[in-house]
Motif scaffolding. Structure first.
Motif, PDB file in Angstrom:
ATOM      1  N   ALA A  11      51.500  41.011  40.111  1.00 42.72           N
ATOM      2  CA  ALA A  11      50.970  39.877  39.345  1.00 42.72           C
ATOM      3  C   ALA A  11      51.483  39.906  37.907  1.00 42.72           C
ATOM      4  CB  ALA A  11      49.443  39.892  39.378  1.00 42.72           C
ATOM      5  N   ASN A  12      51.596  41.091  37.333  1.00 49.52           N
ATOM      6  CA  ASN A  12      52.145  41.197  35.977  1.00 49.52           C
ATOM      7  C   ASN A  12      53.619  40.801  35.943  1.00 49.52           C
ATOM      8  OD1 ASN A  12      50.235  42.020  33.875  1.00 49.52           O
ATOM      9  ND2 ASN A  12      49.818  43.729  35.243  1.00 49.52           N
ATOM     10  N   GLU A  13      54.364  41.167  36.981  1.00 45.81           N
ATOM     11  CA  GLU A  13      55.761  40.746  37.073  1.00 45.81           C
ATOM     12  C   GLU A  13      55.848  39.221  37.185  1.00 45.81           C
ATOM     13  OE1 GLU A  13      57.684  42.840  40.286  1.00 45.81           O
ATOM     14  OE2 GLU A  13      57.280  44.797  39.374  1.00 45.81           O
ATOM     15  N   ALA A  14      54.978  38.644  37.995  1.00 42.32           N
ATOM     16  CA  ALA A  14      54.954  37.187  38.145  1.00 42.32           C
ATOM     17  C   ALA A  14      54.588  36.522  36.820  1.00 42.32           C
ATOM     18  CB  ALA A  14      53.963  36.789  39.237  1.00 42.32           C
ATOM     19  N   LEU A  15      53.679  37.126  36.077  1.00 42.59           N
ATOM     20  CA  LEU A  15      53.297  36.577  34.778  1.00 42.59           C
ATOM     21  C   LEU A  15      54.492  36.551  33.830  1.00 42.59           C
ATOM     22  CD1 LEU A  15      51.185  35.541  32.774  1.00 42.59           C
ATOM     23  CD2 LEU A  15      50.617  37.935  32.276  1.00 42.59           C
ATOM     24  N   SER A  18      56.891  33.848  34.921  1.00 43.53           N
ATOM     25  CA  SER A  18      56.361  32.500  34.671  1.00 43.53           C
ATOM     26  C   SER A  18      56.454  32.149  33.196  1.00 43.53           C
ATOM     27  CB  SER A  18      54.923  32.379  35.171  1.00 43.53           C
ATOM     28  OG  SER A  18      54.054  33.203  34.425  1.00 43.53           O
ATOM     29  N   LYS A  19      56.262  33.133  32.328  1.00 41.11           N
ATOM     30  CA  LYS A  19      56.404  32.873  30.894  1.00 41.11           C
ATOM     31  C   LYS A  19      57.861  32.618  30.524  1.00 41.11           C
ATOM     32  CE  LYS A  19      52.318  35.184  29.122  1.00 41.11           C
ATOM     33  NZ  LYS A  19      51.818  36.173  28.146  1.00 41.11           N
ATOM     34  N   GLN A  20      58.768  33.370  31.136  1.00 46.24           N
ATOM     35  CA  GLN A  20      60.202  33.166  30.862  1.00 46.24           C
ATOM     36  C   GLN A  20      60.661  31.777  31.266  1.00 46.24           C
ATOM     37  OE1 GLN A  20      62.323  36.280  32.875  1.00 46.24           O
ATOM     38  NE2 GLN A  20      61.535  37.888  31.526  1.00 46.24           N
ATOM     39  N   GLN A  25      51.776  26.511  35.619  1.00 50.42           N
ATOM     40  CA  GLN A  25      51.024  26.667  36.868  1.00 50.42           C
ATOM     41  C   GLN A  25      51.144  28.103  37.375  1.00 50.42           C
ATOM     42  OE1 GLN A  25      49.019  24.461  38.381  1.00 50.42           O
ATOM     43  NE2 GLN A  25      48.627  25.630  40.236  1.00 50.42           N
ATOM     44  N   ALA A  26      52.368  28.615  37.380  1.00 50.31           N
ATOM     45  CA  ALA A  26      52.580  29.997  37.825  1.00 50.31           C
ATOM     46  C   ALA A  26      51.933  30.981  36.864  1.00 50.31           C
ATOM     47  CB  ALA A  26      54.074  30.279  37.961  1.00 50.31           C
ATOM     48  N   TYR A  31      47.559  34.887  35.852  1.00 48.78           N
ATOM     49  CA  TYR A  31      46.349  35.351  35.166  1.00 48.78           C
ATOM     50  C   TYR A  31      45.179  35.460  36.140  1.00 48.78           C
ATOM     51  CZ  TYR A  31      48.294  34.879  30.435  1.00 48.78           C
ATOM     52  OH  TYR A  31      49.028  35.026  29.286  1.00 48.78           O
ATOM     53  N   ASN A  32      45.062  34.476  37.030  1.00 44.51           N
ATOM     54  CA  ASN A  32      43.994  34.508  38.029  1.00 44.51           C
ATOM     55  C   ASN A  32      44.137  35.743  38.924  1.00 44.51           C
ATOM     56  OD1 ASN A  32      41.688  33.269  39.403  1.00 44.51           O
ATOM     57  ND2 ASN A  32      43.130  32.884  41.069  1.00 44.51           N
ATOM     58  N   SER A  33      45.358  36.010  39.360  1.00 47.54           N
ATOM     59  CA  SER A  33      45.599  37.177  40.221  1.00 47.54           C
ATOM     60  C   SER A  33      45.318  38.487  39.490  1.00 47.54           C
ATOM     61  CB  SER A  33      47.041  37.179  40.726  1.00 47.54           C
ATOM     62  OG  SER A  33      47.265  36.070  41.558  1.00 47.54           O
TER      63      SER A  33
END
Length: 132
Positions: A11-15, A18-20, A25-26, A31-33
């Motif tokens: 989830a931190n990798e996805a965060l 998504s910021k990059q 939405q991602a 954050y939810n995950s």
């Protein structure tokens, strides 16, 4: 549920991704995950922080369905913290919004969580009403 540490890493990798890519939405889903992972790890204060970030992003982007999902998640964390009034606040907010968007699955989840909150608060009658 079983691998919260691995899920938290993903989830931190996805965060970060998504910021990059500036995908709000991602980012909100990440954050939810992360909040959900922290809840399962027992880090309830951290869970609230990340779930509130998710809630705000979903709200700001008018994603009502996901706002309700996070309302339910926040209520679960607040219930575990024995902050019943906060749990009920989020659930009632989610109940109104799920009715507005006419989502039967979300309405059902809200009612189930309200039943759990009232059961935990010792109000068996109100709990039974919501379970029914």
């Amino acid at each position: 549920f079983k691998n919260a540490d691995s899920a938290l890493r993903l989830a931190n990798e996805a965060l970060q991704l998504s910021k990059q890519t500036k995908n709000l939405q991602a980012e909100a889903n990440s954050y939810n995950s992360i909040g959900w992972c922290y809840m399962h790890k027992g880090n309830l204060d951290s869970a609230v922080i990340f779930l509130q970030k998710a809630w705000q992003l979903f709200y700001d982007n008018k994603n009502e369905y996901d706002v309700v999902r996070v309302d339910i998640n926040l209520a679960e964390v607040y219930t575990k913290q024995n902050q019943i009034a906060s749990a009920i606040k989020y659930l009632l907010q989610g109940d109104s919004l799920s009715t507005k968007i006419n989502s039967i699955p979300l309405q059902t989840d809200i009612k189930r969580q309200l039943a759990i909150v009232y059961r935990e608060a010792g109000d068996q009658k109100k709990s039974a009403e919501y379970f029914n």
